[in-house]
Design a protein around this motif. Structure first.
Motif, PDB file in Angstrom:
ATOM      1  N   UNK A   1       0.971  -1.142   0.055  1.00 35.45           N
ATOM      2  CA  UNK A   1      -0.187  -0.117   0.093  1.00 35.45           C
ATOM      3  C   UNK A   1       0.910   1.208   0.069  1.00 35.45           C
ATOM      4  N   UNK A   2       2.018   1.157   0.706  1.00 37.52           N
ATOM      5  CA  UNK A   2       3.022   2.268   0.907  1.00 37.52           C
ATOM      6  C   UNK A   2       3.573   2.570  -0.652  1.00 37.52           C
ATOM      7  N   UNK A   3       3.882   1.508  -1.364  1.00 34.87           N
ATOM      8  CA  UNK A   3       4.515   1.667  -2.559  1.00 34.87           C
ATOM      9  C   UNK A   3       3.512   2.229  -3.569  1.00 34.87           C
ATOM     10  N   UNK A   4       2.009   1.671  -3.190  1.00 35.17           N
ATOM     11  CA  UNK A   4       1.179   2.119  -4.291  1.00 35.17           C
ATOM     12  C   UNK A   4       0.955   3.994  -4.102  1.00 35.17           C
ATOM     13  N   UNK A   5       1.307   4.443  -2.933  1.00 37.29           N
ATOM     14  CA  UNK A   5       0.947   5.824  -2.513  1.00 37.29           C
ATOM     15  C   UNK A   5       2.108   6.553  -3.138  1.00 37.29           C
ATOM     16  N   UNK A   6       3.568   5.786  -3.052  1.00 38.54           N
ATOM     17  CA  UNK A   6       4.597   6.520  -3.537  1.00 38.54           C
ATOM     18  C   UNK A   6       4.416   6.653  -5.069  1.00 38.54           C
ATOM     19  N   UNK A   7       3.959   5.595  -5.702  1.00 39.33           N
ATOM     20  CA  UNK A   7       3.989   5.691  -7.269  1.00 39.33           C
ATOM     21  C   UNK A   7       2.772   6.470  -7.636  1.00 39.33           C
ATOM     22  N   UNK A   8       1.710   6.449  -7.216  1.00 33.93           N
ATOM     23  CA  UNK A   8       0.731   7.290  -7.549  1.00 33.93           C
ATOM     24  C   UNK A   8       1.035   8.724  -7.433  1.00 33.93           C
ATOM     25  N   UNK A   9       1.943   9.039  -6.534  1.00 30.32           N
ATOM     26  CA  UNK A   9       2.215  10.446  -6.179  1.00 30.32           C
ATOM     27  C   UNK A   9       3.635  11.024  -7.077  1.00 30.32           C
ATOM     28  N   UNK A  10       4.157  10.142  -7.883  1.00 30.49           N
ATOM     29  CA  UNK A  10       5.394  10.552  -8.549  1.00 30.49           C
ATOM     30  C   UNK A  10       4.651  11.061 -10.031  1.00 30.49           C
ATOM     31  N   UNK A  11       5.760  11.822 -10.467  1.00 27.23           N
ATOM     32  CA  UNK A  11       5.648  12.569 -11.602  1.00 27.23           C
ATOM     33  C   UNK A  11       5.959  11.486 -12.814  1.00 27.23           C
TER      34      UNK A  11
END
Length: 407
Positions: free
Chosen positions: A131-141
């Motif tokens: 879930x943390x990786x999903x957040x990180x990736x979604x928030x990336x450019x």
């Protein structure tokens, strides 16, 4: 009078539980990121993370709640039924099934998890980390997108390539080149996660911008400088010999040993090829075409005795990263904001899916064939690093005729 809980809709109860589970995971993921940042720098500026989470957090909770929410209760409900998992285009599964196929570098783990809690070797990542990786990736450019393949910025030092059915040769090739040509500036593999058919390749970020994006604005002097730098880099690439591969002369990708031919559609050899003659025969293979006398004539004109060398296989300006720097030789009073007043430095060579051991002419042929002769890169051929990769106009001409036949 019945107790309020007795009349509570079981569907609403299940939804409420799912939302609590979702928030629990989302909170843990968010807290993990903030803890990681602050543990490394107690004075870190977390405003950007908080700003990003203001939109990413509600979406994550909604999607996790959908994932955890069971089907409506009815007579056919099966206790063994597993809730469906909401998987967006970039998302990892959050059911604990995400595999670590190449060990995650500590710097990648630090992006989502405090270093003190990630000492063990991971074969699978827990659901809260997914879930943390999903957040990180979604928030990336998003730096690059082609069909279902994305390259996403995860900060100043990291990117992730997310794709359905990512070519494993990409991973193996960059690891091979990093080992055998350590001085060559390329992105480094920092770990790989696999979730169902989705692969996440974490890499060090290549600094700068693509050569393609600035090429039309460069002066002849700047383009010549790029050519000289690429000559030096491709001499490095060609330093190892085919015998250094440990398996003698063998064409194709460095690890799998399969040859690739990138045209309108990618073709891959069914088995390793040992000679250039076999490679040329492979180039003439097409499942829906019969070799004609003209094509046989082309085959008879193809050389079978080129040296076999380490090859990138897709030498295009989009695969060269450059940095534009202010020249120290330019007086301070001169306006240096324009591209033509800057020094161009090649910072990295990227995208190694098509790399491997190939005939020495292959680099030149592919570098020229992928350029539109009427487009903004039309003069790319004039600045190819031919001192290092050679100049093969006859082989290119034959390949163009072959390309027309292959369709």
């Amino acid at each position: 009078m019945p107790h309020a809980a007795d009349s509570e809709d079981p569907k609403l109860t299940a939804t409420h539980v799912a939302v609590r589970e979702a928030r629990s995971l989302a909170n843990e993921a968010t807290l993990s990121q903030l803890t990681s940042m602050v543990s490394h720098d107690p004075a870190a500026d977390i405003s950007e993370v908080l700003k990003r989470e203001s939109t990413a957090y509600p979406r994550l909770v909604d999607e996790l709640a959908e994932a955890f929410n069971s089907s409506p209760v009815d007579e056919s409900h099966n206790d063994d039924h597993q809730p469906s998992v909401a998987t967006g285009l970039l998302d990892l599964l959050v059911d604990g099934s995400v595999k670590v196929t190449h060990s995650l570098d500590q710097s990648v783990l630090n992006l989502v998890h405090p270093a003190s809690e990630c000492d063990e070797v991971l074969n699978h990542i827990p659901k809260e980390m997914a879930a943390a990786f999903n957040q990180l990736i979604r928030g990336g450019k998003i730096l690059f997108q082609l069909h279902d393949t994305f390259v996403i910025e995860l900060g100043p030092s990291h990117v992730v390539k997310v794709a359905q059915s990512l070519d494993p040769d990409h991973i193996d090739n960059i690891q091979y080149v990093a080992t055998h040509v350590p001085k060559l500036p390329i992105p480094h593999c920092l770990g790989v996660l696999r979730s169902d058919q989705r692969t996440c390749l974490f890499m060090s970020r290549a600094t700068g911008t693509t050569l393609e994006s600035v090429w039309p604005d460069l002066s002849t002097t700047q383009k010549t400088s790029v050519q000289e730098q690429l000559n030096s880099l491709f001499r490095l690439l060609r330093t190892p010999t085919a015998e250094d591969s440990g398996s003698g002369v063998r064409l194709g990708s460095f690890t799998s040993g399969l040859c690739k031919d990138l045209r309108r559609n990618q073709r891959i050899s069914s088995a390793p090829l040992r000679t250039e003659a076999e490679f040329n025969d492979f180039l003439l293979q097409h499942p829906n075409k019969t070799v004609t006398p003209c094509v046989e004539m082309l085959r008879s004109s193809m050389k079978d005795d080129h040296r076999i060398v380490m090859t990138h296989g897709d030498l295009h300006p989009r695969n060269n990263m450059v940095i534009l720097e202010v020249s120290q030789a330019i007086p301070v009073q001169v306006e240096v904001m324009h591209t033509e007043h800057k020094v161009v430095r090649v910072s990295s060579i990227i995208d190694w899916e098509a790399a491997g051991w190939y005939p020495e002419s292959w680099e030149f042929v592919k570098a020229v064939s992928m350029i539109d002769p009427r487009g903004p890169l039309s003069d790319w051929i004039d600045f190819l690093p031919t001192d290092a990769i050679g100049y093969f106009p006859m082989e290119f001409s034959i390949d163009r005729l072959l390309d027309q036949w292959l369709g």
